[in-house]
Design a protein around this motif. Structure first.
Motif, PDB file in Angstrom:
ATOM      1  N   LEU A  25     -36.789  44.852 -24.529  1.00 26.01           N
ATOM      2  CA  LEU A  25     -36.423  44.057 -23.360  1.00 26.01           C
ATOM      3  C   LEU A  25     -36.468  44.853 -22.068  1.00 26.01           C
ATOM      4  CD1 LEU A  25     -33.325  42.136 -24.765  1.00 26.01           C
ATOM      5  CD2 LEU A  25     -35.664  41.303 -24.566  1.00 26.01           C
ATOM      6  N   GLY A  26     -36.092  46.098 -22.114  1.00 24.50           N
ATOM      7  CA  GLY A  26     -35.989  46.916 -20.919  1.00 24.50           C
ATOM      8  C   GLY A  26     -37.308  47.116 -20.213  1.00 24.50           C
ATOM      9  N   GLY A  27     -37.257  46.998 -18.891  1.00 26.66           N
ATOM     10  CA  GLY A  27     -38.420  47.287 -18.075  1.00 26.66           C
ATOM     11  C   GLY A  27     -39.440  46.169 -17.971  1.00 26.66           C
ATOM     12  N   HIS A  28     -39.222  45.044 -18.619  1.00 26.30           N
ATOM     13  CA  HIS A  28     -40.168  43.935 -18.514  1.00 26.30           C
ATOM     14  C   HIS A  28     -39.843  43.087 -17.292  1.00 26.30           C
ATOM     15  CE1 HIS A  28     -42.179  44.499 -22.351  1.00 26.30           C
ATOM     16  NE2 HIS A  28     -41.006  44.814 -22.844  1.00 26.30           N
ATOM     17  N   ALA A  29     -40.855  42.782 -16.510  1.00 26.58           N
ATOM     18  CA  ALA A  29     -40.649  41.964 -15.319  1.00 26.58           C
ATOM     19  C   ALA A  29     -40.198  40.560 -15.690  1.00 26.58           C
ATOM     20  CB  ALA A  29     -41.929  41.913 -14.493  1.00 26.58           C
ATOM     21  N   ASP A  30     -40.775  39.989 -16.740  1.00 29.24           N
ATOM     22  CA  ASP A  30     -40.428  38.635 -17.155  1.00 29.24           C
ATOM     23  C   ASP A  30     -39.776  38.692 -18.533  1.00 29.24           C
ATOM     24  OD1 ASP A  30     -40.108  35.987 -17.663  1.00 29.24           O
ATOM     25  OD2 ASP A  30     -42.193  35.438 -17.364  1.00 29.24           O
ATOM     26  N   ARG A  31     -38.480  38.903 -18.558  1.00 30.22           N
ATOM     27  CA  ARG A  31     -37.759  39.055 -19.824  1.00 30.22           C
ATOM     28  C   ARG A  31     -37.712  37.764 -20.615  1.00 30.22           C
ATOM     29  NH1 ARG A  31     -33.909  42.375 -16.438  1.00 30.22           N
ATOM     30  NH2 ARG A  31     -34.661  44.479 -16.783  1.00 30.22           N
ATOM     31  N   ALA A  32     -37.954  36.635 -19.979  1.00 32.18           N
ATOM     32  CA  ALA A  32     -37.913  35.353 -20.684  1.00 32.18           C
ATOM     33  C   ALA A  32     -39.004  35.267 -21.747  1.00 32.18           C
ATOM     34  CB  ALA A  32     -38.047  34.197 -19.700  1.00 32.18           C
ATOM     35  N   LEU A  33     -40.071  36.038 -21.589  1.00 34.61           N
ATOM     36  CA  LEU A  33     -41.147  36.019 -22.566  1.00 34.61           C
ATOM     37  C   LEU A  33     -40.789  36.798 -23.822  1.00 34.61           C
ATOM     38  CD1 LEU A  33     -44.248  36.495 -20.249  1.00 34.61           C
ATOM     39  CD2 LEU A  33     -43.374  34.369 -21.253  1.00 34.61           C
ATOM     40  N   ILE A  34     -39.844  37.719 -23.706  1.00 35.54           N
ATOM     41  CA  ILE A  34     -39.380  38.499 -24.849  1.00 35.54           C
ATOM     42  C   ILE A  34     -38.115  37.814 -25.347  1.00 35.54           C
ATOM     43  CG2 ILE A  34     -38.655  40.767 -25.680  1.00 35.54           C
ATOM     44  CD1 ILE A  34     -41.525  40.669 -24.572  1.00 35.54           C
ATOM     45  N   ARG A  35     -38.170  37.241 -26.543  1.00 35.68           N
ATOM     46  CA  ARG A  35     -37.078  36.393 -26.994  1.00 35.68           C
ATOM     47  C   ARG A  35     -35.971  37.123 -27.746  1.00 35.68           C
ATOM     48  NH1 ARG A  35     -38.780  30.608 -27.251  1.00 35.68           N
ATOM     49  NH2 ARG A  35     -40.713  30.629 -26.097  1.00 35.68           N
ATOM     50  N   THR A  36     -36.232  38.304 -28.238  1.00 35.98           N
ATOM     51  CA  THR A  36     -35.193  38.975 -29.029  1.00 35.98           C
ATOM     52  C   THR A  36     -35.350  40.484 -28.971  1.00 35.98           C
ATOM     53  OG1 THR A  36     -34.074  38.997 -31.162  1.00 35.98           O
ATOM     54  CG2 THR A  36     -36.476  38.975 -31.207  1.00 35.98           C
ATOM     55  N   CYS A  37     -34.292  41.127 -29.288  1.00 41.11           N
ATOM     56  CA  CYS A  37     -34.271  42.578 -29.461  1.00 41.11           C
ATOM     57  C   CYS A  37     -33.968  42.785 -30.946  1.00 41.11           C
ATOM     58  CB  CYS A  37     -33.191  43.190 -28.584  1.00 41.11           C
ATOM     59  SG  CYS A  37     -33.007  44.972 -28.801  1.00 41.11           S
ATOM     60  N   THR A  38     -34.936  43.227 -31.720  1.00 40.46           N
ATOM     61  CA  THR A  38     -34.759  43.318 -33.167  1.00 40.46           C
ATOM     62  C   THR A  38     -33.644  44.284 -33.556  1.00 40.46           C
ATOM     63  OG1 THR A  38     -36.592  44.884 -33.290  1.00 40.46           O
ATOM     64  CG2 THR A  38     -37.089  42.586 -33.754  1.00 40.46           C
ATOM     65  N   GLN A  39     -33.461  45.350 -32.803  1.00 41.66           N
ATOM     66  CA  GLN A  39     -32.387  46.297 -33.091  1.00 41.66           C
ATOM     67  C   GLN A  39     -31.026  45.629 -32.873  1.00 41.66           C
ATOM     68  OE1 GLN A  39     -32.559  49.868 -30.747  1.00 41.66           O
ATOM     69  NE2 GLN A  39     -31.163  50.957 -32.095  1.00 41.66           N
ATOM     70  N   LEU A  40     -30.886  44.852 -31.816  1.00 36.75           N
ATOM     71  CA  LEU A  40     -29.645  44.127 -31.557  1.00 36.75           C
ATOM     72  C   LEU A  40     -29.405  43.087 -32.640  1.00 36.75           C
ATOM     73  CD1 LEU A  40     -27.209  43.292 -29.861  1.00 36.75           C
ATOM     74  CD2 LEU A  40     -28.765  41.851 -28.520  1.00 36.75           C
ATOM     75  N   ARG A  41     -30.455  42.352 -33.013  1.00 36.88           N
ATOM     76  CA  ARG A  41     -30.320  41.338 -34.058  1.00 36.88           C
ATOM     77  C   ARG A  41     -29.837  41.970 -35.366  1.00 36.88           C
ATOM     78  NH1 ARG A  41     -33.597  36.214 -35.596  1.00 36.88           N
ATOM     79  NH2 ARG A  41     -33.829  36.220 -33.354  1.00 36.88           N
ATOM     80  N   ALA A  42     -30.403  43.103 -35.729  1.00 33.08           N
ATOM     81  CA  ALA A  42     -30.007  43.789 -36.959  1.00 33.08           C
ATOM     82  C   ALA A  42     -28.541  44.213 -36.893  1.00 33.08           C
ATOM     83  CB  ALA A  42     -30.903  44.991 -37.211  1.00 33.08           C
ATOM     84  N   SER A  43     -28.105  44.683 -35.733  1.00 34.67           N
ATOM     85  CA  SER A  43     -26.719  45.099 -35.560  1.00 34.67           C
ATOM     86  C   SER A  43     -25.763  43.911 -35.679  1.00 34.67           C
ATOM     87  CB  SER A  43     -26.555  45.765 -34.190  1.00 34.67           C
ATOM     88  OG  SER A  43     -25.223  46.119 -33.966  1.00 34.67           O
ATOM     89  N   ILE A  44     -26.132  42.777 -35.095  1.00 33.78           N
ATOM     90  CA  ILE A  44     -25.301  41.574 -35.176  1.00 33.78           C
ATOM     91  C   ILE A  44     -25.219  41.098 -36.613  1.00 33.78           C
ATOM     92  CG2 ILE A  44     -25.181  39.128 -34.546  1.00 33.78           C
ATOM     93  CD1 ILE A  44     -26.385  39.979 -31.804  1.00 33.78           C
ATOM     94  N   GLU A  45     -26.342  41.031 -37.307  1.00 36.61           N
ATOM     95  CA  GLU A  45     -26.357  40.580 -38.698  1.00 36.61           C
ATOM     96  C   GLU A  45     -25.526  41.506 -39.588  1.00 36.61           C
ATOM     97  OE1 GLU A  45     -30.484  40.144 -39.691  1.00 36.61           O
ATOM     98  OE2 GLU A  45     -30.696  38.371 -38.424  1.00 36.61           O
TER      99      GLU A  45
END
Length: 58
Positions: A25-45
Protein backbone atom coordinates in the motif's frame (compact mmCIF):
# COMPACT_ATOMS: atom_id res chain seq x y z
CA UNK A 1 -5.04 1.27 12.82
CA UNK A 2 -8.37 0.05 14.06
CA UNK A 3 -9.74 -3.36 13.09
CA UNK A 4 -13.23 -4.81 13.53
CA UNK A 5 -14.43 -8.24 12.41
CA UNK A 6 -18.19 -8.05 11.77
CA UNK A 7 -18.13 -11.67 10.54
CA UNK A 8 -15.52 -14.16 9.37
CA UNK A 9 -15.93 -12.81 5.83
CA UNK A 10 -16.10 -9.08 6.68
CA UNK A 11 -13.20 -7.09 8.11
CA UNK A 12 -13.25 -3.34 8.66
CA UNK A 13 -9.86 -1.60 8.77
CA UNK A 14 -9.48 2.08 9.58
CA UNK A 15 -6.01 3.47 9.05
CA UNK A 16 -5.11 6.03 11.72
CA UNK A 17 -1.78 6.88 10.10
CA UNK A 18 -0.08 6.38 6.76
CA UNK A 19 -0.06 3.03 5.00
CA UNK A 20 3.70 3.08 4.45
CA UNK A 21 4.24 0.11 6.79
CA UNK A 22 2.62 -2.14 4.18
CA UNK A 23 4.82 -2.37 1.10
CA UNK A 24 1.74 -3.25 -0.98
CA UNK A 25 0.00 0.00 0.00
CA UNK A 26 2.76 2.44 0.85
CA UNK A 27 3.87 4.93 -1.74
CA UNK A 28 1.05 4.31 -4.23
CA UNK A 29 -0.58 7.43 -5.59
CA UNK A 30 -3.94 5.69 -6.01
CA UNK A 31 -4.33 3.39 -3.01
CA UNK A 32 -7.91 2.56 -4.00
CA UNK A 33 -6.53 0.26 -6.69
CA UNK A 34 -4.69 -1.80 -4.08
CA UNK A 35 -7.41 -3.59 -2.14
CA UNK A 36 -5.48 -5.39 0.58
CA UNK A 37 -2.25 -5.74 2.44
CA UNK A 38 -1.58 -9.49 2.63
CA UNK A 39 0.70 -9.14 5.66
CA UNK A 40 -2.02 -7.23 7.54
CA UNK A 41 -4.66 -9.76 6.48
CA UNK A 42 -2.51 -12.62 7.78
CA UNK A 43 -2.01 -10.82 11.09
CA UNK A 44 -5.76 -10.21 11.49
CA UNK A 45 -6.61 -13.83 10.67
CA UNK A 46 -4.01 -15.02 13.16
CA UNK A 47 -5.48 -12.76 15.86
CA UNK A 48 -8.95 -14.20 15.20
CA UNK A 49 -7.65 -17.79 15.45
CA UNK A 50 -5.88 -16.98 18.73
CA UNK A 51 -9.01 -15.35 20.17
CA UNK A 52 -7.38 -11.94 20.40
CA UNK A 53 -9.80 -10.31 17.94
CA UNK A 54 -13.49 -11.03 18.49
CA UNK A 55 -15.82 -11.68 15.58
CA UNK A 56 -19.32 -10.23 15.50
CA UNK A 57 -21.01 -8.15 18.17
CA UNK A 58 -18.84 -9.34 21.05
Amino acid sequence: MLVKKNSLAHTLVQWTSGTDQCTELGGHADRALIRTCTQLRASIESSVREGLLPVGDS
